[in-house]
Design an enzyme around this catalytic site. Structure first.
Site, PDB file in Angstrom:
ATOM      1  CG  ASP A  15      -7.484  -3.387   3.523  1.00 39.05           C
ATOM      2  OD1 ASP A  15      -8.476  -3.085   4.215  1.00 39.05           O
ATOM      3  OD2 ASP A  15      -7.361  -3.049   2.333  1.00 39.05           O
ATOM      4  CE1 TYR A  46      -3.027  -3.043   0.379  1.00 37.91           C
ATOM      5  CE2 TYR A  46      -4.352  -1.565   1.719  1.00 37.91           C
ATOM      6  CZ  TYR A  46      -4.215  -2.744   1.020  1.00 37.91           C
ATOM      7  OH  TYR A  46      -5.263  -3.631   0.972  1.00 37.91           O
ATOM      8  CE  LYS A  88       2.534 -18.553   2.061  1.00 40.30           C
ATOM      9  NZ  LYS A  88       1.798 -19.740   2.506  1.00 40.30           N
ATOM     10  CG  ASP A 128      -1.077 -19.933   4.078  1.00 39.56           C
ATOM     11  OD1 ASP A 128      -0.465 -19.594   5.110  1.00 39.56           O
ATOM     12  OD2 ASP A 128      -0.567 -20.666   3.210  1.00 39.56           O
TER      13      ASP A 128
END
Ligand code: NAD
Length: 357
Positions: A251, A124, A191, A227
Site C-alpha cells: 500500500d 489489513y 522486514k 527500508d
C-alpha cells in the site's frame, strides 16, 4: 456480445472520474454494458450500508467491476469498504503499474515497474482490539500467560497474520504475471529480521516458490529489506521491475511509486482474485478537490484500460493507453495536479479525440 461490467462511482471525486472514464471507454471500441451499483456515502444514505449486498452480488454477477474511490470515515468504527470488498471477493492480488509517461516532468526517467501487493492478510486483515476494551484486556492476559509478553494497559492492538497459503498464491501470481508480461525480475520486499514469523514466513515462502523452475522460467528473483528498498526506489527506481510485497508495504510503496512517475492522478490499479476482478485507481476520494471538476481522470481511465485487457479487448486497451500518452505528451490539456488548468471532462474529451476512432 457486450461485456457486462459493474460500475461503482464511489465518493468524493469518484463520480467525476467515473463519468470521464466511461466516456473514454465507450469510445474505445469495446462494447460494454454498464451496471451501476453504489458503495460509500451514497450507499449508506440510500441503502443503509457502506457496502450493500446488492453491490457485492452485482460484482459476483458481472465478475468484473470498475470502481471509484470510497471514503473511509476515520475513527468512527466503520471498517474500510475497500478492505471489506477485497476480503469478501477474495481479491488477493493488487496490481499497480508505475511507468514514466511522456511529457510528465519527474525527478527520474525510464521507470517501468509494477507493484504486486498481497491484498487480504497482514495488518489489513482487520483483527483489531481497541484500547480499554474488555477483549483487549483478555488478550493482554493471554499474551502474558502464553509467553510472558507485557502489553501496556493503554495500548490498542492490531494483529499481523501472514500465512503460507496466502503468500504462496501471491508469489505464484507475481511470477506468472512476470512471465505473461515479459518482465525480467521479481523483487520481494520484507522486514524478516524484525517480524520473523510474519514477514519471515512471507520471505521463506517466496524463496521456496521461486525455486519451481516451471513457475519461474528465466525470471530473476531477489529479496530486499523494505527500508533499504525504499531508499533504493528513491535513488534509482529504474533498478526494479516487479515488486512483490505484503499488504501494508504494498500500500505504502504503490503510492511512493505513483509519486515517482507523476502522482496519484496517473496511477491505475487492479484487484484480482480467482473469480472476480475489480479495477480502481490507487488514489482516494480526494475530498479537498471533490465537486470542483478538476480531478485528474487518467488514473481511472488507465484502470479501465487494464480492465479492457482483462476482458480480452487488447486492441481497445492499447488504444486508450496510447491516447492517454498522446494527450500527456502534447501537454496542452492537463488538470491542475499536472500543472494545467483543464477540467476533468476536458481531459476525457481530449483523450477521446486522440483515440482517433
Ligand atoms: P487521496 O488519494 O484521496 O488524496 C491525496 C492527495 O492527492 C490529495 O491532495 C488529493 O487532492 C490528491 N489527488 C488524489 N487523487 C487525485 C486525482 N485523481 N487528481 C488530482 N489530485 C488527486 O488520499 P487521502 O486524502 O489520504 O484519502 C481520502 C479518502 O479516500 C480517505 O477516506 C481514504 O480512506 C480514501 N481512500 C480510498 C481508496 C479507495 O477507495 N481505493 C484509496 C485510498 C484512500
Amino acid at each position: 456480445m457486450a461485456h457486462r461490467v459493474t460500475i461503482i462511482p464511489g465518493d468524493g471525486i469518484g463520480p467525476e472520474v467515473a463519468t470521464a472514464a466511461r466516456l473514454v471507454l465507450d469510445a474505445a471500441g469495446a462494447e460494454i454494458e454498464w451496471v451501476e451499483r453504489q458503495a460509500g456515502s451514497v450507499a449508506l444514505e440510500q441503502e443503509r450500508s457502506l457496502l450493500p449486498d446488492a453491490t457485492l452480488d452485482g460484482i459476483r454477477d458481472t465478475r468484473v467491476a470498475l470502481k471509484g474511490p470510497v471514503t473511509t470515515p476515520v475513527g468512527t468504527g466503520f471498517r474500510s469498504v475497500n478492505v471489506a470488498l477485497r476480503q469478501e471477493l477474495d481479491l488477493f492480488a493488487a496490481v499497480r503499474p508505475a511507468r514514466t509517461t511522456p511529457g510528465v516532468p519527474t525527478r527520474h526517467g525510464g521507470i517501468d515497474l509494477v507493484v504486486i501487493r498481497e491484498n487480504t492478510e497482514d495488518l489489513y486483515k482487520g483483527i483489531e482490539f481497541a484500547r480499554g476494551a474488555p477483549e483487549t484486556s483478555a488478550l493482554r492476559d493471554e499474551l502474558r500467560e502464553l509467553a510472558g509478553f507485557e502489553v501496556r494497559e493503554d495500548a490498542g492492538v492490531t494483529v499481523k497474520p501472514i500465512s503460507v497459503d496466502g503468500t504462496r498464491r501471491i508469489v505464484r501470481f507475481a511470477f506468472e504475471y512476470a512471465r505473461a508480461n515479459a518482465r525480467g525480475k521479481v523483487t520481494v520486499g520484507h522486514k524478516a529480521s524484525i517480524m520473523r514469523y510474519s514477514d519471515g514466513l512471507f520471505l521463506q515462502t517466496a524463496r521456496i516458490e521461486s525455486e519451481d523452475p516451471l513457475l519461474r522460467g528465466d525470471t530473476g528473483f531477489e529479496e530486499i529489506q523494505i527500508d533499504h528498498l525504499s531508499m533504493r526506489l528513491a535513488r534509482h527506481p529504474q533498478d526494479f521491475d516487479v515488486l512483490l510485497l505484503p499488504n501494508l508495504y504494498g500500500d505504502i510503496l504503490s503510492d511512493l511509486c505513483a509519486g515517482l512517475v507523476g502522482g496519484l492522478g496517473l496511477a491505475a490499479g487492479a484487484n484480482i482474485g480467482w473469480e472476480y476482478a475489480v479495477f480502481e485507481p490507487v488514489h482516494g476520494s480526494a475530498p479537498d478537490i471533490a465537486g470542483k471538476g478538476v480531478a485528474n481522470p487518467i488514473a481511472m481511465i488507465l484502470s479501465g484500460a487494464m480492465m479492457l485487457r482483462h476482458l480480452g479487448e487488447k486492441g481497445s486497451a492499447s488504444a486508450v493507453e496510447a491516447a492517454v500518452d498522446t494527450v500527456l505528451e502534447r501537454g496542452d490539456v492537463r488538470t491542475p495536479d499536472l500543472g494545467g488548468s483543464s477540467s476533468t471532462m476536458d481531459v476525457a474529451e481530449a483523450i477521446v479525440g486522440a483515440l482517433g476512432r
